[in-house]
Structures are given as C-alpha cells and as structure tokens.
Design a protein around this motif. Sequence first.
Motif, mmCIF file in Angstrom:
data_model
loop_
_atom_site.group_PDB
_atom_site.id
_atom_site.type_symbol
_atom_site.label_atom_id
_atom_site.label_comp_id
_atom_site.label_asym_id
_atom_site.label_seq_id
_atom_site.Cartn_x
_atom_site.Cartn_y
_atom_site.Cartn_z
ATOM 1 N N LEU A 261 0.844 -1.190 0.000
ATOM 2 C CA LEU A 261 0.000 0.000 0.000
ATOM 3 C C LEU A 261 0.880 1.241 0.000
ATOM 4 O O LEU A 261 1.842 1.332 0.767
ATOM 5 C CB LEU A 261 -0.897 0.009 1.245
ATOM 6 N N VAL A 262 0.523 2.207 -0.847
ATOM 7 C CA VAL A 262 1.297 3.439 -0.936
ATOM 8 C C VAL A 262 0.342 4.618 -0.926
ATOM 9 O O VAL A 262 -0.504 4.750 -1.809
ATOM 10 C CB VAL A 262 2.155 3.473 -2.202
ATOM 11 N N GLU A 263 0.504 5.496 0.053
ATOM 12 C CA GLU A 263 -0.318 6.685 0.165
ATOM 13 C C GLU A 263 0.360 7.877 -0.510
ATOM 14 O O GLU A 263 1.597 7.949 -0.582
ATOM 15 C CB GLU A 263 -0.570 7.049 1.634
ATOM 16 N N SER A 264 -0.454 8.819 -0.959
ATOM 17 C CA SER A 264 0.060 10.070 -1.536
ATOM 18 C C SER A 264 -0.992 11.145 -1.374
ATOM 19 O O SER A 264 -2.147 10.854 -1.029
ATOM 20 C CB SER A 264 0.421 9.884 -3.011
ATOM 21 N N GLY A 265 -0.597 12.384 -1.619
ATOM 22 C CA GLY A 265 -1.552 13.486 -1.613
ATOM 23 C C GLY A 265 -1.520 14.353 -0.375
ATOM 24 O O GLY A 265 -2.219 15.371 -0.316
ATOM 25 N N GLY A 266 -0.719 13.980 0.603
ATOM 26 C CA GLY A 266 -0.639 14.808 1.794
ATOM 27 C C GLY A 266 0.019 16.146 1.492
ATOM 28 O O GLY A 266 0.599 16.345 0.424
ATOM 29 N N GLY A 267 -0.086 17.054 2.431
ATOM 30 C CA GLY A 267 0.520 18.368 2.236
ATOM 31 C C GLY A 267 0.142 19.293 3.362
ATOM 32 O O GLY A 267 -0.387 18.870 4.392
ATOM 33 N N SER A 268 0.423 20.561 3.137
ATOM 34 C CA SER A 268 0.159 21.575 4.139
ATOM 35 C C SER A 268 -0.881 22.546 3.605
ATOM 36 O O SER A 268 -0.719 23.084 2.503
ATOM 37 C CB SER A 268 1.457 22.316 4.469
ATOM 38 N N VAL A 269 -1.949 22.740 4.353
ATOM 39 C CA VAL A 269 -3.014 23.653 3.949
ATOM 40 C C VAL A 269 -3.416 24.516 5.133
ATOM 41 O O VAL A 269 -3.107 24.192 6.281
ATOM 42 C CB VAL A 269 -4.254 22.904 3.433
ATOM 43 N N GLN A 270 -4.130 25.577 4.838
ATOM 44 C CA GLN A 270 -4.680 26.397 5.904
ATOM 45 C C GLN A 270 -6.028 25.827 6.338
ATOM 46 O O GLN A 270 -6.690 25.108 5.581
ATOM 47 C CB GLN A 270 -4.852 27.837 5.427
ATOM 48 N N ALA A 271 -6.409 26.157 7.539
ATOM 49 C CA ALA A 271 -7.710 25.725 8.044
ATOM 50 C C ALA A 271 -8.804 26.142 7.065
ATOM 51 O O ALA A 271 -8.776 27.260 6.534
ATOM 52 C CB ALA A 271 -7.964 26.328 9.415
ATOM 53 N N GLY A 272 -9.726 25.229 6.828
ATOM 54 C CA GLY A 272 -10.778 25.467 5.855
ATOM 55 C C GLY A 272 -10.451 24.959 4.468
ATOM 56 O O GLY A 272 -11.328 24.912 3.599
ATOM 57 N N GLY A 273 -9.216 24.572 4.260
ATOM 58 C CA GLY A 273 -8.787 24.085 2.954
ATOM 59 C C GLY A 273 -9.154 22.629 2.725
ATOM 60 O O GLY A 273 -9.787 21.980 3.566
ATOM 61 N N SER A 274 -8.739 22.119 1.565
ATOM 62 C CA SER A 274 -9.085 20.752 1.157
ATOM 63 C C SER A 274 -7.853 20.008 0.680
ATOM 64 O O SER A 274 -6.880 20.618 0.203
ATOM 65 C CB SER A 274 -10.114 20.796 0.021
ATOM 66 N N LEU A 275 -7.912 18.693 0.795
ATOM 67 C CA LEU A 275 -6.882 17.811 0.266
ATOM 68 C C LEU A 275 -7.525 16.522 -0.208
ATOM 69 O O LEU A 275 -8.559 16.120 0.331
ATOM 70 C CB LEU A 275 -5.833 17.454 1.335
ATOM 71 N N ARG A 276 -6.895 15.891 -1.183
ATOM 72 C CA ARG A 276 -7.319 14.566 -1.605
ATOM 73 C C ARG A 276 -6.159 13.598 -1.413
ATOM 74 O O ARG A 276 -5.088 13.765 -2.015
ATOM 75 C CB ARG A 276 -7.759 14.545 -3.071
ATOM 76 N N LEU A 277 -6.375 12.607 -0.587
ATOM 77 C CA LEU A 277 -5.381 11.561 -0.384
ATOM 78 C C LEU A 277 -5.716 10.367 -1.268
ATOM 79 O O LEU A 277 -6.884 10.065 -1.496
ATOM 80 C CB LEU A 277 -5.358 11.109 1.075
ATOM 81 N N SER A 278 -4.661 9.711 -1.746
ATOM 82 C CA SER A 278 -4.838 8.512 -2.557
ATOM 83 C C SER A 278 -4.029 7.371 -1.968
ATOM 84 O O SER A 278 -2.996 7.598 -1.328
ATOM 85 C CB SER A 278 -4.365 8.769 -3.998
ATOM 86 N N CYS A 279 -4.486 6.164 -2.216
ATOM 87 C CA CYS A 279 -3.767 4.979 -1.771
ATOM 88 C C CYS A 279 -3.816 3.952 -2.887
ATOM 89 O O CYS A 279 -4.906 3.569 -3.327
ATOM 90 C CB CYS A 279 -4.411 4.408 -0.510
ATOM 91 N N THR A 280 -2.665 3.541 -3.367
ATOM 92 C CA THR A 280 -2.613 2.450 -4.335
ATOM 93 C C THR A 280 -2.377 1.152 -3.579
ATOM 94 O O THR A 280 -1.685 1.128 -2.567
ATOM 95 C CB THR A 280 -1.508 2.666 -5.370
ATOM 96 N N ALA A 281 -2.988 0.091 -4.099
ATOM 97 C CA ALA A 281 -2.960 -1.182 -3.373
ATOM 98 C C ALA A 281 -2.507 -2.298 -4.307
ATOM 99 O O ALA A 281 -3.328 -3.007 -4.869
ATOM 100 C CB ALA A 281 -4.340 -1.484 -2.801
#
Length: 126
Positions: A4-24
């Motif tokens: 399993l490999v995760e990606s998509g993390g990062g740094s955002v300000q409160a109220g922001g959005s992120l999309r995380l992905s996981c390949t399996a």
Amino acid sequence: QVHLVESGGGSVQAGGSLRLSCTAAGFPASRNCIAWFRQAPAKEREGVAGIDSYDDPIYAASAKGRFTVSKDNNKSPLYLDMKNLKPEDVGMYYCAADLRRFGGDWQLLRGEYNYWGQGTQVTVSS
C-alpha cells in the motif's frame, strides 16, 4: 504480497481541502475492505473512514460531513477527499487493508488490519 502506498498529503490552511490517494498492489480492493487511519503526534492511531467491497462507507464522528472515502475498482486506488480541514486533522494518514468483504464497526479499529502503508503527512495551519 500486499503493498500500500499513500500520496496526496501536504500543508493547507484551516478550511482548505486535500485529496489523499492509496494504491494497493497485490490487493483486490474491489473485493475487500480498505480504510484510512491517522496518527497525530503523541496520540494513538485512529480510524477515520473505511469502505467495504460493496462500496459502503463508514466514518468516524470527526470525519462525518467533511471527509468522503471512495475507491475506483478499476484502478484499485482508495481516495479520501477532505474538506474544511481543521488544525485537529493534522497527522500522518495511513491506508490499511483487510481481506474481509463485509464492513462494519470493526473497520475503524486499528487492530483489525494486517496491511498498512507508510503514510502521508497532513498539516493544517490555523
């Protein structure tokens, strides 16, 4: 062998959005259960959201209404769409997989999973 490999993390300000992905790799996500966990500094790893082989999701109370878990059965990735992020959402986010087909409350329990990714870091600044 399940990988399993995760990606998509990062740094955002409160109220922001992120999309995380996981390949399996080596894991048929379309036929099994897969979930997202997170671990903040000095805290226990906790379940955030999970999805079973029937695409039925389950969410922790902290994630309901803000996070959406989904998967693409053709590509075997798992996604976590996070919106309205808060400082308390900070942590390392992990993808976890299990060979059961049917989901339930157990999906948000750390001890139920044998397969884990290395994690992707999410930082939310206020």
